[in-house]
Write a protein that holds these residues in place. Structure first.
Motif, PDB file in Angstrom:
ATOM      1  N   UNK A 142       0.427  -1.000   0.142  1.00 46.60           N
ATOM      2  CA  UNK A 142       0.076  -0.125   0.079  1.00 46.60           C
ATOM      3  C   UNK A 142       1.113   0.653  -0.085  1.00 46.60           C
ATOM      4  N   UNK A 143       2.196   0.833   0.876  1.00 47.97           N
ATOM      5  CA  UNK A 143       3.344   2.198   0.228  1.00 47.97           C
ATOM      6  C   UNK A 143       3.513   2.974  -1.449  1.00 47.97           C
ATOM      7  N   UNK A 144       3.148   2.496  -2.384  1.00 41.29           N
ATOM      8  CA  UNK A 144       3.818   2.113  -3.253  1.00 41.29           C
ATOM      9  C   UNK A 144       2.866   3.648  -3.982  1.00 41.29           C
ATOM     10  N   UNK A 145       1.987   3.972  -3.538  1.00 35.84           N
ATOM     11  CA  UNK A 145       1.002   5.169  -3.999  1.00 35.84           C
ATOM     12  C   UNK A 145       1.654   6.414  -4.328  1.00 35.84           C
ATOM     13  N   UNK A 146       2.990   6.490  -3.523  1.00 40.39           N
ATOM     14  CA  UNK A 146       3.778   7.486  -3.112  1.00 40.39           C
ATOM     15  C   UNK A 146       4.809   7.632  -3.423  1.00 40.39           C
ATOM     16  N   UNK A 147       5.643   6.540  -4.307  1.00 39.32           N
ATOM     17  CA  UNK A 147       6.384   5.778  -5.138  1.00 39.32           C
ATOM     18  C   UNK A 147       6.334   6.052  -7.231  1.00 39.32           C
ATOM     19  N   UNK A 148       5.365   5.566  -6.832  1.00 40.14           N
ATOM     20  CA  UNK A 148       5.278   5.735  -8.536  1.00 40.14           C
ATOM     21  C   UNK A 148       6.359   6.745  -9.510  1.00 40.14           C
ATOM     22  N   UNK A 149       6.273   6.110 -10.513  1.00 40.03           N
ATOM     23  CA  UNK A 149       7.206   7.895 -11.760  1.00 40.03           C
ATOM     24  C   UNK A 149       6.706   8.291 -11.690  1.00 40.03           C
ATOM     25  N   UNK A 150       7.236   9.207 -11.732  1.00 41.96           N
ATOM     26  CA  UNK A 150       7.172  11.079 -11.687  1.00 41.96           C
ATOM     27  C   UNK A 150       6.105  11.876 -11.096  1.00 41.96           C
ATOM     28  N   UNK A 151       6.313  11.272 -10.046  1.00 38.96           N
ATOM     29  CA  UNK A 151       4.935  11.769  -8.952  1.00 38.96           C
ATOM     30  C   UNK A 151       5.489  12.589  -7.839  1.00 38.96           C
ATOM     31  N   UNK A 152       6.793  13.792  -7.946  1.00 35.44           N
ATOM     32  CA  UNK A 152       7.330  14.761  -7.036  1.00 35.44           C
ATOM     33  C   UNK A 152       8.551  15.366  -7.428  1.00 35.44           C
ATOM     34  N   UNK A 153       8.506  16.588  -7.119  1.00 35.49           N
ATOM     35  CA  UNK A 153      10.128  17.318  -7.360  1.00 35.49           C
ATOM     36  C   UNK A 153      10.856  17.242  -6.331  1.00 35.49           C
ATOM     37  N   UNK A 154      10.516  16.846  -5.417  1.00 38.84           N
ATOM     38  CA  UNK A 154      11.135  17.268  -3.664  1.00 38.84           C
ATOM     39  C   UNK A 154      11.246  16.173  -2.900  1.00 38.84           C
ATOM     40  N   UNK A 155      11.979  15.214  -2.249  1.00 40.78           N
ATOM     41  CA  UNK A 155      11.586  14.860  -0.857  1.00 40.78           C
ATOM     42  C   UNK A 155      10.531  15.576  -0.161  1.00 40.78           C
ATOM     43  N   UNK A 156      10.184  16.879   0.722  1.00 46.19           N
ATOM     44  CA  UNK A 156       9.600  16.935   1.111  1.00 46.19           C
ATOM     45  C   UNK A 156       8.601  16.792   1.041  1.00 46.19           C
ATOM     46  N   UNK A 157       7.769  17.618  -0.337  1.00 45.89           N
ATOM     47  CA  UNK A 157       6.835  17.604  -0.985  1.00 45.89           C
ATOM     48  C   UNK A 157       5.962  16.137  -1.346  1.00 45.89           C
ATOM     49  N   UNK A 158       7.104  15.119  -0.825  1.00 52.16           N
ATOM     50  CA  UNK A 158       6.719  13.627  -1.446  1.00 52.16           C
ATOM     51  C   UNK A 158       6.060  12.565  -0.149  1.00 52.16           C
ATOM     52  N   UNK A 159       7.245  13.100   1.124  1.00 52.72           N
ATOM     53  CA  UNK A 159       6.875  12.784   2.813  1.00 52.72           C
ATOM     54  C   UNK A 159       6.177  13.433   3.139  1.00 52.72           C
ATOM     55  N   UNK A 211      24.560   9.348 -15.744  1.00 49.88           N
ATOM     56  CA  UNK A 211      23.265   9.698 -14.865  1.00 49.88           C
ATOM     57  C   UNK A 211      22.056  10.333 -15.973  1.00 49.88           C
ATOM     58  N   UNK A 212      20.995   9.703 -15.494  1.00 50.87           N
ATOM     59  CA  UNK A 212      19.398  10.274 -16.275  1.00 50.87           C
ATOM     60  C   UNK A 212      18.103  10.401 -15.365  1.00 50.87           C
ATOM     61  N   UNK A 213      18.144  11.503 -15.544  1.00 58.36           N
ATOM     62  CA  UNK A 213      17.578  12.641 -14.911  1.00 58.36           C
ATOM     63  C   UNK A 213      16.431  12.734 -15.642  1.00 58.36           C
ATOM     64  N   UNK A 214      15.028  12.829 -14.508  1.00 63.01           N
ATOM     65  CA  UNK A 214      13.573  12.102 -15.346  1.00 63.01           C
ATOM     66  C   UNK A 214      13.120  13.925 -14.568  1.00 63.01           C
ATOM     67  N   UNK A 215      12.095  13.914 -15.097  1.00 59.73           N
ATOM     68  CA  UNK A 215      10.953  15.783 -14.472  1.00 59.73           C
ATOM     69  C   UNK A 215       9.663  14.458 -13.581  1.00 59.73           C
ATOM     70  N   UNK A 216      10.397  14.856 -11.478  1.00 64.83           N
ATOM     71  CA  UNK A 216       9.168  14.087 -11.022  1.00 64.83           C
ATOM     72  C   UNK A 216       9.492  13.034 -10.598  1.00 64.83           C
ATOM     73  N   UNK A 217      11.248  12.181 -11.074  1.00 61.12           N
ATOM     74  CA  UNK A 217      12.091  11.233 -10.573  1.00 61.12           C
ATOM     75  C   UNK A 217      10.969  10.108 -10.969  1.00 61.12           C
ATOM     76  N   UNK A 218      12.097   8.966 -11.660  1.00 62.92           N
ATOM     77  CA  UNK A 218      11.666   7.304 -12.076  1.00 62.92           C
ATOM     78  C   UNK A 218      11.077   7.051 -11.052  1.00 62.92           C
ATOM     79  N   UNK A 219      11.092   7.179  -9.805  1.00 63.56           N
ATOM     80  CA  UNK A 219      11.019   6.144  -8.882  1.00 63.56           C
ATOM     81  C   UNK A 219      10.987   6.814  -8.021  1.00 63.56           C
ATOM     82  N   UNK A 220      10.525   6.429  -6.074  1.00 66.15           N
ATOM     83  CA  UNK A 220      10.616   6.786  -4.923  1.00 66.15           C
ATOM     84  C   UNK A 220      10.834   5.225  -3.974  1.00 66.15           C
ATOM     85  N   UNK A 221      11.110   5.511  -3.377  1.00 63.96           N
ATOM     86  CA  UNK A 221      11.324   4.957  -2.109  1.00 63.96           C
ATOM     87  C   UNK A 221      11.068   5.495  -0.913  1.00 63.96           C
ATOM     88  N   UNK A 222       9.483   4.458   0.074  1.00 61.36           N
ATOM     89  CA  UNK A 222       9.145   5.351   1.397  1.00 61.36           C
ATOM     90  C   UNK A 222      10.171   4.596   2.773  1.00 61.36           C
TER      91      UNK A 222
END
Length: 341
Positions: free
Chosen positions: A100-117, A225-236
């Motif tokens: 269930x935590x995967x809702x927050x880590x999908x591709x292109x979800x957010x530009x900063x760790x603060x907003x994601x967190x 390094x290949x960077x993506x807008x909003x990130x390729x993924x994230x982890x919680x």
């Protein structure tokens, strides 16, 4: 006479109770599987511990152990079983356990760790907490790292086809899902093993936020390094506490700890990640690493190959009687708001 004495004793006990509570001191042990210079330790756990000590007037202190009590994935059980009082866990290190935590880590979800967190915690607390994914421990908060990047040693990744044949170190979770979807071979290993894996040629690259380039001393090995807008993924990550250790605190100090947990914890951790990401981007911009900004074609190709992730998550949420569409809508609306602040 006896009645008067009883009144005096009762009054004395009432006065002594808060004094005893005030004098009670509890030291909580903390185990970290990341190095002491890492963002999570240096700019999150250490200042968070200082905040707790100040809020409890010195009654509650956090003692960071000199070395981890177990391997990275073993920390959930270590906290649950009382081997250590507090730690953090990467949800990616537990396949199938924290879906269930995967809702927050999908591709292109957010530009900063603060907003994601912050958005991850707010959404999880409101919609997903009842699923009790962290059963056995006391969940103090959830936070996320910054936008995920593709780092490689010898091959530039500028097109979707460039992922073919690459062996990529991932922690697991969404990073592994994305690696498979784009055609790479994911090698699930804890973050601290990355230098060895890259230097010995076991893997061709890693999926990491920018911060990890410096934290794990990879800047001498990584060439692309290949960077993506909003990130390729994230982890919680989840910050967890042993329930018996929490019970050792007075009610007043429990309240103080909880006030510094949840959303506050998420923001503090997110700021730590963003600070270290910014420092690592200076290294990326230094010229020693070729940086590719994913173009529209690459972004579209990744989006096409990962578009099924949302429905998979919605199905998992529905199976737990969670209003998945509402949770996703709330998360994305908050991310948008926070990213634009």
């Amino acid at each position: 006479m006896i009645k008067s004495l009883a009144i005096i004793l009762t009054a004395g006990a009432a006065l002594a109770a808060p004094l005893a509570a005030h004098a009670q001191k509890v030291e909580l042990t903390v185990s970290s599987w990341l190095p002491p210079t890492h963002a999570v330790v240096a700019d999150f756990l250490v200042p968070w511990g200082q905040e707790i000590e100040k809020a409890t007037e010195g009654r509650v202190t956090l003692r960071l152990l000199p070395k981890p009590v177990t391997n990275p994935a073993g920390h959930f059980d270590a906290v649950r079983d009382g081997l250590v009082d507090i730690s953090f866990v990467s949800h990616a290190y537990y396949p199938g356990r924290f879906q269930l935590t995967k809702f927050a880590v999908m591709p292109f979800s957010g530009n900063t760790a603060v907003s994601r967190s912050v958005a991850a915690w707010d959404t999880y607390e409101k919609y997903l907490l009842k699923a009790d994914e962290h059963k056995g421990v006391k969940l103090l908060g959830i936070y996320a790292h910054g936008p995920g990047i593709t780092f490689t040693t010898s091959k530039t990744v500028a097109r979707i086809e460039d992922y073919q044949g690459l062996k990529i170190r991932v922690g697991g979770g969404m990073a592994a899902d994305v690696a498979k979807a784009v055609g790479a071979t994911p090698i699930a290993k804890p973050a601290p093993t990355s230098y060895e894996l890259l230097s010995t040629g076991v893997v061709d690259g890693v999926f990491f936020p920018a911060e990890s380039l410096v934290s794990f001393k990879l800047d001498g090995i990584i060439k692309h390094a290949t960077v993506f807008p909003g990130g390729l993924y994230s982890d919680t990550h989840a910050v967890i506490m042993n329930p018996d250790a929490f019970a050792r605190l007075s009610k007043h100090d429990q309240a103080a700890l909880l006030k510094l947990s949840g959303r506050h914890l998420a923001e503090l951790a997110g700021k730590a990640w963003d600070k270290h990401d910014a420092e690592a981007h200076k290294v990326l911009d230094g010229g020693g690493i070729q940086v590719v900004k994913a173009d529209d074609a690459l972004v579209a190709a990744v989006r096409e190959r990962t578009q099924g992730f949302e429905q998979t998550w919605l199905d998992a949420a529905a199976a737990k009687n969670i209003d998945g569409p509402a949770a996703l809508a709330a998360f994305r609306a908050e991310i948008k708001q926070l990213d634009n602040q």
